[in-house]
Write an enzyme that holds these catalytic residues in place. Structure first.
Site, PDB file in Angstrom:
ATOM      1  N   LYS A 130      23.991  -0.850 -27.776  1.00  0.00           N
ATOM      2  CA  LYS A 130      24.440  -0.211 -29.022  1.00  0.00           C
ATOM      3  C   LYS A 130      24.318   1.299 -28.819  1.00  0.00           C
ATOM      4  O   LYS A 130      23.250   1.878 -28.962  1.00  0.00           O
ATOM      5  CB  LYS A 130      23.619  -0.671 -30.215  1.00  0.00           C
ATOM      6  CG  LYS A 130      24.128  -0.144 -31.546  1.00  0.00           C
ATOM      7  CD  LYS A 130      23.311  -0.689 -32.705  1.00  0.00           C
ATOM      8  CE  LYS A 130      23.854  -0.188 -34.025  1.00  0.00           C
ATOM      9  NZ  LYS A 130      23.782   1.292 -34.137  1.00  0.00           N
ATOM     10  N   ILE A 131      25.413   1.910 -28.478  1.00  0.00           N
ATOM     11  CA  ILE A 131      25.408   3.321 -28.099  1.00  0.00           C
ATOM     12  C   ILE A 131      25.340   4.197 -29.343  1.00  0.00           C
ATOM     13  O   ILE A 131      26.033   3.954 -30.339  1.00  0.00           O
ATOM     14  CB  ILE A 131      26.652   3.642 -27.250  1.00  0.00           C
ATOM     15  CG1 ILE A 131      26.606   2.807 -25.958  1.00  0.00           C
ATOM     16  CG2 ILE A 131      26.736   5.124 -26.934  1.00  0.00           C
ATOM     17  CD1 ILE A 131      27.839   2.915 -25.113  1.00  0.00           C
TER      18      ILE A 131
END
Length: 565
Positions: A130-131
């Site tokens: 999850k950037i």
């Protein structure tokens, strides 16, 4: 240089280093006797936890909190000039353009149990980092990039296509693209071997957002990357999708998408990505299923085909320096902890709101106590736990709650009224009141302290010269403030009523006189108004201070307050 001079120089250097260490350690303002006693008790507590951990396999507190307390003990020993005997271990580290397909957002899972529940009955699942960046939509027509839309509200966003030529990670033309290609992904700040466990957020998202929203071209654009996490109406297979994305110039999806069958698989990758060097900042993982609805069914709400499992919110231990109490506009008293500043993620925390006096008493907190705090939703500091209490409990006397309510402190005096009075002024000038631009707490406080405002409406009588007489304001700013004061005169009657403190959410007549004519029974006939609410309204309308303000507004020619209206 002879030996004698070298010894003197060495002693001076040691003394300076010792003084500097003591200055940097934020020594408590305690007597040496109390410091020694508190230090002994903390050392004893740490020993007990240490024994429980090593001999009984019990962890009464988290490892990082234990390490921080050990560090606290180390600093206290420096304050007393004692040699360190602790075993310190390093701490482990709103747009206008329509989206072709809505951004769905992600449901956040609380724990692995919630993940297991979500994964049950699903197949063909994949996990991705999850950037922590800025979500966008890329639109290609006949292979040419035509739009780079910010997420916005999920349905509409801003078009940042003018920034795209400066972001080399975003292809400007894709020869192999279908006639219309819509991709969703995360624009991120490219990092060199970033380890989330050690470095945290690094303020990466804010940097990306700033570069994209600037009108001018930021040099940071050249350092941005993109991770594609959704291809609406694209290939069903993640393998095929990743292969085609890589061919089109988006390689990261293939590099950072892993098939998973169980929650333990997800946990493994979550932990690995949390610790290993990555080219971007992350704040958890995303689990996706291959089977997703057609893009026309996507909505600006979390879809049921993907979820996020974020990393645990980081905690920090800090010390209570003082406890303050604020009085709000309606007389509500709130306890505020002033703490030794600590940094959580990208934010420095100096104060923590813990709610009412009753809540503060439940916590049993006094200056000197050691507490853990973290960031709740929207980055709001939150008190999590009292880790260790000082032995000497300072008596704290809160304000008398019986002295403050919805109809107190329309004036500055008596002295204890000033906090509520200031809150009333802030409400009056805010968006819920008269909506004055650049008029807030700071200005009101200065006007009060220089004797220009003692009542809630005194500002209506101020001249430009009087405002300019306040140190630091000056003629130019004073004229702008005066203009805001005069503009407020034109606000409608309903806004003035709210600014004065009339209960919210009630349909209003157009004049003060007609409101005062209503009885409690008549107010109760209105939808949503019961006996208590009706009495509150009646008390407000007939309160002597409120009536005096209404009379003053009538004299000032404010619409709705004249007896003839």
């Amino acid at each position: 240089m002879n030996v004698h001079k070298m010894k003197i120089l060495s002693l001076l250097m040691v003394s300076f280093i010792s003084w500097q260490a003591r200055a940097e350690s934020v020594c408590p303002e305690w007597s040496e006797e109390r410091m020694s006693g508190e230090m002994h008790l903390l050392e004893k507590q740490l020993d007990q936890w240490n024994i429980a951990y090593h001999q009984q396999g019990i962890s009464p507190i988290a490892d990082d909190i234990y390490d921080q307390l050990q560090d606290k003990l180390h600093r206290w020993r420096l304050c007393l000039g004692l040699p360190d005997k602790t075993d310190n271990r390093p701490i482990p580290g709103n747009g206008k353009m329509l989206h072709p397909v809505a951004h769905t957002g992600l449901k956040k899972l609380k724990d692995e149990a919630a993940l297991i529940s979500w994964m049950t009955g699903r197949k063909n699942l994949w996990v991705q980092p999850k950037i922590d960046g800025v979500a966008v939509t890329l639109v290609y027509q006949a292979g040419k990039l035509t739009q780079v839309l910010s997420r916005g509200n999920g349905l509409k966003g801003q078009n940042w296509a003018d920034k795209a030529p400066f972001i080399s990670a975003i292809p400007q033309y894709i020869a192999s693209a279908p006639p219309l290609l819509t991709l969703q992904g995360e624009v991120f700040l490219q990092m060199e071997g970033h380890q989330q466990a050690q470095s945290g957020g690094a303020n990466a998202r804010a940097s990306v957002a700033g570069a994209l929203m600037r009108k001018s071209v930021s040099p940071l654009l050249a350092k941005l990357g993109i991770f594609i996490w959704a291809w609406p109406d694209g290939p069903k297979s993640m393998v095929e999708k990743s292969r085609l994305l890589q061919e089109m110039g988006f390689p990261l999806t293939a590099h950072y998408s892993e098939p998973v069958i169980s929650s333990s698989d997800v946990a493994l990758w979550r932990d690995r990505w949390f610790k290993m060097p990555l080219p971007f900042v992350t704040d958890g993982v995303v689990i996706r299923q291959e089977n997703v609805p057609a893009g026309r069914y996507w909505q600006a709400t979390p879809g049921n085909w993907s979820v996020a499992w974020k990393y645990p919110p980081p905690q920090q231990i800090t010390e209570i320096k003082d406890i303050h109490f604020t009085v709000g506009r309606t007389g509500k008293i709130t306890a505020i902890l002033q703490v030794i500043p600590v940094k959580i993620d990208d934010k420095w925390i100096r104060r923590v709101n813990i709610g009412s006096i009753a809540r503060w008493k439940q916590w049993d907190i006094v200056p000197g106590d050691q507490v853990t705090i973290s960031l709740a939703g929207q980055g709001i500091p939150r008190l999590d736990k009292v880790i260790w209490r000082v032995s000497q409990r300072q008596e704290i006397v809160p304000p008398d709650a019986d002295k403050f309510h919805q109809l107190t402190c329309f004036r500055r005096l008596p002295f204890e009224c000033e906090p509520q009075f200031l809150s009333r002024l802030a409400w009056l000038s805010g968006t819920n009141g008269l909506d004055m631009q650049s008029v807030g707490n700071g200005l009101w406080r200065e006007l009060i302290h220089h004797g220009f405002i003692n009542g809630l409406l005194d500002w209506l009588s101020l001249s430009v010269e009087q405002i300019a007489a306040v140190p630091g304001i000056g003629q130019g700013r004073a004229e702008k403030i005066y203009q805001q004061f005069q503009r407020a005169r034109q606000q409608p009657f309903s806004q003035w009523l709210q600014a004065l403190g009339f209960p919210q959410g009630i349909p209003l007549d157009t004049s003060w006189h007609s409101l005062r004519q209503r009885s409690i029974a008549e107010w109760r006939l209105m939808p949503g108004i019961g006996q208590v609410r009706a009495k509150q309204i009646n008390h407000f309308l007939h309160h002597p201070e409120v009536q005096m303000m209404a009379d003053f507004l009538s004299q000032q020619g404010i619409a709705g307050f004249s007896p003839e209206e």
